[in-house]
Each structure stands twice: as structure tokens, then as C-alpha cells.
Design a protein around this motif. Structure first.
Motif, PDB file in Angstrom:
ATOM      1  N   GLN A 164      36.830  49.017 -38.943  1.00  0.00           N
ATOM      2  CA  GLN A 164      35.867  48.689 -37.798  1.00  0.00           C
ATOM      3  C   GLN A 164      36.412  47.302 -37.475  1.00  0.00           C
ATOM      4  O   GLN A 164      36.535  46.476 -38.274  1.00  0.00           O
TER       5      GLN A 164
ATOM      6  N   ARG B 100      32.706  43.371 -33.603  1.00  0.00           N
ATOM      7  CA  ARG B 100      32.039  44.133 -32.620  1.00  0.00           C
ATOM      8  C   ARG B 100      31.598  45.668 -32.671  1.00  0.00           C
ATOM      9  O   ARG B 100      31.155  46.171 -31.864  1.00  0.00           O
ATOM     10  N   GLU B 101      32.375  46.218 -33.725  1.00  0.00           N
ATOM     11  CA  GLU B 101      32.428  47.685 -34.055  1.00  0.00           C
ATOM     12  C   GLU B 101      31.131  47.928 -34.972  1.00  0.00           C
ATOM     13  O   GLU B 101      31.611  47.357 -36.203  1.00  0.00           O
ATOM     14  N   CYS B 102      30.387  48.747 -34.971  1.00  0.00           N
ATOM     15  CA  CYS B 102      29.446  48.966 -36.166  1.00  0.00           C
ATOM     16  C   CYS B 102      29.591  50.345 -36.767  1.00  0.00           C
ATOM     17  O   CYS B 102      30.085  51.244 -36.255  1.00  0.00           O
TER      18      CYS B 102
ATOM     19  N   TYR C  46      28.106  45.655 -39.005  1.00  0.00           N
ATOM     20  CA  TYR C  46      29.183  45.244 -38.550  1.00  0.00           C
ATOM     21  C   TYR C  46      30.103  44.663 -39.508  1.00  0.00           C
ATOM     22  O   TYR C  46      29.924  43.423 -40.164  1.00  0.00           O
TER      23      TYR C  46
ATOM     24  N   CYS D 129      29.350  40.860 -35.390  1.00  0.00           N
ATOM     25  CA  CYS D 129      29.027  41.692 -34.219  1.00  0.00           C
ATOM     26  C   CYS D 129      29.169  40.941 -33.039  1.00  0.00           C
ATOM     27  O   CYS D 129      28.988  41.116 -31.771  1.00  0.00           O
TER      28      CYS D 129
END
Length: 123
Positions: free
Chosen positions: A26, A29-31, A52, A56
């Protein structure tokens, strides 16, 4: 003391196992989201954890961000107050890092957590 004056604490523990976390792909900002879990002892409310691995927010990309979220499609009261801890555990379930206890009132769809739960270089 009148038994009606006593408050009842209801506790639960939710453990979310993530395999090969150190290989997570990830971006900032990708969880990663846990499965939704129901807590029957808390008026059948529904929750999930959001993690995250690279932060995040743009200014938190060197941190792991960690949040507890109350699901929007959830029964129970509009507002629900809980006390909680957020923890990372080792493979033998001892606490590697724990933050809390926190107290927060969650409305449906609301989350709360730590943008800078742990620096990536300390994990």
C-alpha cells in the motif's frame, strides 16, 4: 448501594491477524481494512479496523496510521461511547506496541485513531 446505580462494563477483544505485513504494498493514503466485526455486548454495533502501512496523510508517510471505525450500516444508538486500546501484537500475542486507553463517542460511520501510531523505522 442500590444495584441500579452500578454501571456494567462490557469488554471484548478483537484480534486481526495480518500475514506478511512487512511486505505490504500500500502507498501513502491506502489502507488495509479488517473484516467487519459485530459486538453483541455493545448493542450489536458493527466495527472495523483500518491500517495505513505508509500513513493516512501526506505528512505522515513515515508512520503507520491506525483507526477504529464504527460502520455506517450499524444498529444501536446514534452515538456510542467506548473505551479502547489499539495494539500491535507479536506472533506469540504479547504487546509489541499499545496505545490507550482512549474514550471516544462514535456516531455511525465515524472513525478515530492515530495518524502517527508508530514510525515505520521503529516497526
Amino acid at each position: 448501594m442500590d444495584p441500579d446505580d452500578l454501571s456494567e462494563n462490557k469488554c471484548f477483544t478483537y484480534t486481526w491477524n495480518i500475514e506478511n505485513f512487512s511486505y505490504s504494498w500500500q502507498k501513502n493514503r491506502e489502507c488495509i481494512s479488517s473484516p467487519v466485526f459485530n459486538v453483541d455486548t455493545m448493542e450489536k454495533t458493527k466495527w472495523r479496523l483500518d491500517l495505513y502501512p505508509n500513513g493516512c496523510l501526506k505528512n505522515a508517510r513515515d508512520y503507520i496510521s491506525f483507526f477504529l471505525k464504527r460502520e455506517s450500516a450499524c444498529t444501536g444508538p446514534e452515538e456510542f461511547n467506548i473505551y479502547f486500546d489499539l495494539s500491535f501484537l507479536t506472533t506469540n500475542t504479547s504487546a509489541l506496541l499499545s496505545r490507550g486507553p482512549y474514550s471516544n463517542s462514535f456516531s455511525k460511520g465515524m472513525d478515530w485513531g492515530l495518524v502517527r501510531f508508530v514510525p515505520l523505522d521503529q516497526y
